[in-house]
Motif scaffolding. Structure first.
Motif, mmCIF file in Angstrom:
data_model
loop_
_atom_site.group_PDB
_atom_site.id
_atom_site.type_symbol
_atom_site.label_atom_id
_atom_site.label_comp_id
_atom_site.label_asym_id
_atom_site.label_seq_id
_atom_site.Cartn_x
_atom_site.Cartn_y
_atom_site.Cartn_z
ATOM 1 N N ALA A 39 3.011 8.159 9.065
ATOM 2 C CA ALA A 39 4.036 7.599 9.951
ATOM 3 C C ALA A 39 4.961 6.651 9.209
ATOM 4 C CB ALA A 39 3.366 6.881 11.117
ATOM 5 N N LEU A 40 4.394 5.783 8.401
ATOM 6 C CA LEU A 40 5.202 4.761 7.731
ATOM 7 C C LEU A 40 6.061 5.343 6.611
ATOM 8 C CD1 LEU A 40 2.590 1.872 7.677
ATOM 9 C CD2 LEU A 40 4.740 1.922 8.952
ATOM 10 N N GLU A 41 5.646 6.447 6.015
ATOM 11 C CA GLU A 41 6.494 7.091 5.015
ATOM 12 C C GLU A 41 7.801 7.589 5.629
ATOM 13 O OE1 GLU A 41 4.007 10.108 3.350
ATOM 14 O OE2 GLU A 41 3.204 8.788 1.767
ATOM 15 N N ILE A 42 7.767 7.898 6.929
ATOM 16 C CA ILE A 42 8.976 8.316 7.633
ATOM 17 C C ILE A 42 9.763 7.112 8.129
ATOM 18 C CG2 ILE A 42 9.795 9.521 9.711
ATOM 19 C CD1 ILE A 42 7.524 11.520 9.294
ATOM 20 N N LEU A 43 9.075 6.049 8.525
ATOM 21 C CA LEU A 43 9.736 4.867 9.084
ATOM 22 C C LEU A 43 10.211 3.882 8.009
ATOM 23 C CD1 LEU A 43 7.269 4.140 12.034
ATOM 24 C CD2 LEU A 43 9.496 5.265 12.169
ATOM 25 N N MET A 44 9.722 4.029 6.781
ATOM 26 C CA MET A 44 10.035 3.054 5.735
ATOM 27 C C MET A 44 11.480 3.100 5.233
ATOM 28 S SD MET A 44 8.739 0.551 3.967
ATOM 29 C CE MET A 44 6.961 0.735 3.926
ATOM 30 N N PRO A 45 12.121 4.259 5.030
ATOM 31 C CA PRO A 45 13.467 4.263 4.431
ATOM 32 C C PRO A 45 14.496 3.491 5.264
ATOM 33 C CG PRO A 45 12.520 6.466 4.373
ATOM 34 C CD PRO A 45 11.608 5.631 5.213
ATOM 35 N N PHE A 46 15.391 2.804 4.560
ATOM 36 C CA PHE A 46 16.507 2.131 5.220
ATOM 37 C C PHE A 46 17.459 3.177 5.799
ATOM 38 C CE2 PHE A 46 15.385 -1.415 2.335
ATOM 39 C CZ PHE A 46 15.410 -2.465 3.234
ATOM 40 N N ALA A 47 18.059 2.860 6.940
ATOM 41 C CA ALA A 47 19.060 3.735 7.545
ATOM 42 C C ALA A 47 20.476 3.246 7.286
ATOM 43 C CB ALA A 47 18.830 3.846 9.048
ATOM 44 N N THR A 48 20.619 1.949 6.994
ATOM 45 C CA THR A 48 21.943 1.366 6.773
ATOM 46 C C THR A 48 21.889 0.394 5.599
ATOM 47 O OG1 THR A 48 21.640 -0.612 8.169
ATOM 48 C CG2 THR A 48 22.285 1.425 9.288
ATOM 49 N N THR A 49 23.055 -0.051 5.176
ATOM 50 C CA THR A 49 23.145 -1.106 4.159
ATOM 51 C C THR A 49 23.591 -2.420 4.813
ATOM 52 O OG1 THR A 49 25.406 -0.396 3.623
ATOM 53 C CG2 THR A 49 23.624 0.486 2.266
ATOM 54 N N PRO A 98 0.803 -1.232 0.000
ATOM 55 C CA PRO A 98 0.000 0.000 0.000
ATOM 56 C C PRO A 98 0.832 1.277 0.000
ATOM 57 C CG PRO A 98 0.019 -1.002 2.185
ATOM 58 C CD PRO A 98 0.706 -1.965 1.268
ATOM 59 N N LEU A 99 2.137 1.157 0.271
ATOM 60 C CA LEU A 99 3.032 2.318 0.266
ATOM 61 C C LEU A 99 4.190 2.074 -0.683
ATOM 62 C CD1 LEU A 99 3.440 3.529 3.960
ATOM 63 C CD2 LEU A 99 2.194 4.639 2.123
ATOM 64 N N LYS A 100 4.845 3.150 -1.067
ATOM 65 C CA LYS A 100 6.047 3.027 -1.891
ATOM 66 C C LYS A 100 7.123 2.300 -1.092
ATOM 67 C CE LYS A 100 5.083 7.171 -4.621
ATOM 68 N NZ LYS A 100 4.791 6.430 -5.871
ATOM 69 N N VAL A 101 7.943 1.524 -1.773
ATOM 70 C CA VAL A 101 8.903 0.652 -1.106
ATOM 71 C C VAL A 101 10.225 1.377 -0.868
ATOM 72 C CG1 VAL A 101 7.841 -1.344 -2.195
ATOM 73 C CG2 VAL A 101 9.858 -0.308 -3.256
ATOM 74 N N GLY A 102 11.000 0.837 0.054
ATOM 75 C CA GLY A 102 12.349 1.343 0.313
ATOM 76 C C GLY A 102 13.374 0.401 -0.286
ATOM 77 N N ASN A 116 15.364 1.754 11.145
ATOM 78 C CA ASN A 116 14.883 2.870 10.322
ATOM 79 C C ASN A 116 15.683 4.124 10.629
ATOM 80 O OD1 ASN A 116 13.477 4.349 12.573
ATOM 81 N ND2 ASN A 116 12.243 2.476 12.584
ATOM 82 N N THR A 117 15.468 5.166 9.846
ATOM 83 C CA THR A 117 16.266 6.383 9.987
ATOM 84 C C THR A 117 16.006 7.091 11.314
ATOM 85 O OG1 THR A 117 14.562 7.600 8.767
ATOM 86 C CG2 THR A 117 16.434 6.781 7.505
#
Length: 594
Positions: free
Chosen positions: A531-541, A169-173, A397-398
């Protein structure tokens, strides 16, 4: 390239039929045991040998007699109606299950044919008897069969992931990193984070080689072509986290420029796992020289085989715990902290060894000022290792990563105040060797200055993940002061309603933050989406780093030409192949070829 052999209808007299690969290669398949052989075995001598040796029959059947036999599919349907698996089903299932375990354990494909099956046949003969051995012999486990099975399972896993991405339902990271394997081939690896059934899922996406040049445009083309190949719009990506050379995957790289041009809304983050490189940039000259001296000492010992052997023998003789030094490496950042700690703990013994070898590094190594700088660096990098290790987990997450970095930087003023008072409690190695006020004075001034510079660099470099006051309801919607939210904010009513629910409060207290907001998609879709648009991006590799560790098992000297994309997907993916669907499709294809 060897010439491809062609199928002849006369080969049915040996109870074989023909299967055709996507590239047009024809391969013989035994009708009796379903074993599939390579194109090189498409010759009468090989087929008759298998028929006589494995099935003890007499050749002579023709195409017409084979066509009038009861078809395997008819037999299968009858058995399935009574809840019994057919003989062909069990053979295929055993073959697929072994291939799955083979890939999971990162073993060569030939291990089945050369080791496992012969051992299994011997065990079956001894324990279960010749009848069991004969049944086991029919399980197809050749090198080509294992390779084919892994490819089919890989495609099934990939199809599952692609279906999940389309349904999210949201864009992926996306998490993207590159490395160089033992063949000096650059491998680009990607993981994806998406929402499925009220939880955030992290999955392996691809690992593909960069064939020619390694510029940002090459990385972007490979990244874009993967989505185009599978008919997924590139704007399904909401964020991308990168790590690596600035020209390829850096935050201001050509790759990032192309991605932002193609997807203007995308959020680009840089891996937060490597603050060590930032520390190196801020080191004063004396501390930088001390670090380079450590690197030269390690290279002197480890870079020459005789020195390394003598070093190990020397340490065994005097009974020291450490006998092996770690190589210093720019890419594996944890090694730097471990190196400095080991060097400091073995300082006297290494100094003796350098004297014994009459090395020109002795003067710099045994200098008292160098030892003090070494102690500070060992303590500082130990703190950095602990910080990095705390962010090495799935689901990071970031926002969480930023909180850890912020907590680390907030310690600097306390450390500075203690150091100004000659209190080195936070630097135990340094505290151990400071014996006079004069020594404490000169190192205290250097440390204070360095910590101040480091604090400024951290604030400017790692800004991603910061939340303003009005957005901190994402972290705790129940304790958050709702007055910080502007009255014109459309979701303020939803937020007030959510805070009034005791049941939702219980969910918040028992669930992870990401899972909690996924669970609110039905009742409060706007709040959950924000909320999930902020929590979705990866913070590390971090996941890519784990994948590169698996890469070492697949790319070895004996498997240097190995195409690893299918094997590594099966090995590290959390998805399980849909074996029943794969086997059913396989049997249908076999029936069509008869």
């Amino acid at each position: 390239m060897s010439k491809k052999r062609k199928w002849d209808d006369d080969y049915v007299r040996y109870w074989f039929t023909c299967t055709t690969e996507v590239d047009g290669t024809q391969r013989p398949q035994c009708v009796l045991c379903n074993s599939v052989f390579s194109n090189a075995d498409l010759r009468p001598s090989k087929l008759s040998d298998h028929f006589n040796r494995q099935h003890g029959g007499v050749a002579g059947h023709d195409l017409n007699s084979l066509k009038h036999m009861p078809t395997p599919s008819d037999q299968n349907e009858t058995l399935k109606a009574f809840g019994v698996a057919s003989h062909e089903d069990t053979l295929l299932q055993a073959s697929y299950q072994f291939a799955y375990l083979c890939a999971k354990e990162k073993n060569p494909h030939t291990v089945a044919e050369k080791l496992v099956k012969p051992c299994a046949l011997e065990i079956a003969q001894i324990v279960l008897g010749p009848d069991a051995q004969k049944k086991l012999q029919q399980v197809p486990l050749s090198d080509d069969v294992i390779h084919s099975r892994i490819h089919e399972m890989s495609q099934d896993i990939l199809q599952q992931v692609l279906e999940d991405i389309k349904a999210s339902p949201l864009k992926v990271g996306i998490q993207l990193a590159e490395t160089t394997d033992m063949d000096d081939c650059t491998q680009l690896m990607a993981f994806v984070r998406y929402i499925k059934e009220r939880e955030i899922v992290e999955e392996f996406l691809f690992c593909e080689p960069l064939q020619l040049s390694m510029k940002g445009i090459d990385v972007f083309n490979l990244f874009r072509d993967f989505f185009l190949k599978h008919k997924i719009a590139l704007d399904v990506c909401g964020s991308v986290c990168t790590d690596g050379a600035s020209s390829m995957l850096g935050e201001n790289s050509e790759f990032v420029a192309y991605v932002k041009k193609e997807i203007p809304h995308i959020v680009v983050t840089h891996c937060l796992l490597n603050p060590h490189a930032l520390v190196i940039k801020t080191l004063p000259t004396k501390l930088r020289d001390a670090l380079f001296t450590v690197v030269r000492v390690i290279n002197f010992i480890k870079g020459r085989a005789p020195n390394h052997r003598l070093f190990q023998a020397f340490f065994e003789e005097i009974g020291i715990e450490y006998s092996v030094l770690l190589f210093h490496t720019e890419m594996r950042w944890l090694s730097r902290g471990q190196i400095l700690s080991h060097i400091f703990e073995m300082y006297e013994e290494i100094n003796q060894f350098l004297h014994h070898k009459s090395s020109n590094l002795v003067d710099g190594f045994e200098n008292k000022e160098f030892k003090i700088h070494l102690a500070y660096l060992a303590d500082l990098f130990k703190h950095l290792n602990e910080l990095s290790a705390s962010m090495q987990r799935t689901g990071m997450n970031t926002v969480s990563a930023r909180e850890k970095l912020s907590a680390f930087v907030r310690k600097f003023p306390f450390w500075q105040k203690r150091i100004e008072k000659r209190n080195f409690t936070n630097f135990p190695f340094l505290e151990e060797i400071i014996v006079s006020d004069n020594e404490g004075v000169f190192i205290a001034a250097e440390i204070t200055l360095h910590l101040q510079q480091l604090s400024n660099f951290f604030h400017g470099y790692f800004s991603i993940g910061e939340l303003n006051e009005a957005s901190k309801w994402i972290l705790d919607p129940f304790l958050f002061n709702i007055d910080f939210v502007d009255d014109s904010y459309l979701m303020k009513n939803d937020l007030a309603e959510l805070r009034a629910s005791g049941q939702i409060l219980m969910e918040f207290e028992t669930m992870k933050l990401e899972d909690f907001w996924c669970a609110q998609f039905t009742a409060f879709p706007n709040l959950a989406k924000t909320a999930l648009e902020i929590l979705m991006p990866f913070a590390t590799t971090y996941l890519c780093e784990l994948g590169f560790s698996s890469l070492l098992h697949f790319k070895t000297k004996s498997r240097s030409c190995f195409n690893l994309s299918d094997d590594i997907r099966v090995a590290i993916s959390k998805k399980v192949p849909r074996f029943s669907d794969i086997i059913e499709q396989k049997l249908q294809l076999q029936q069509k070829s008869l």
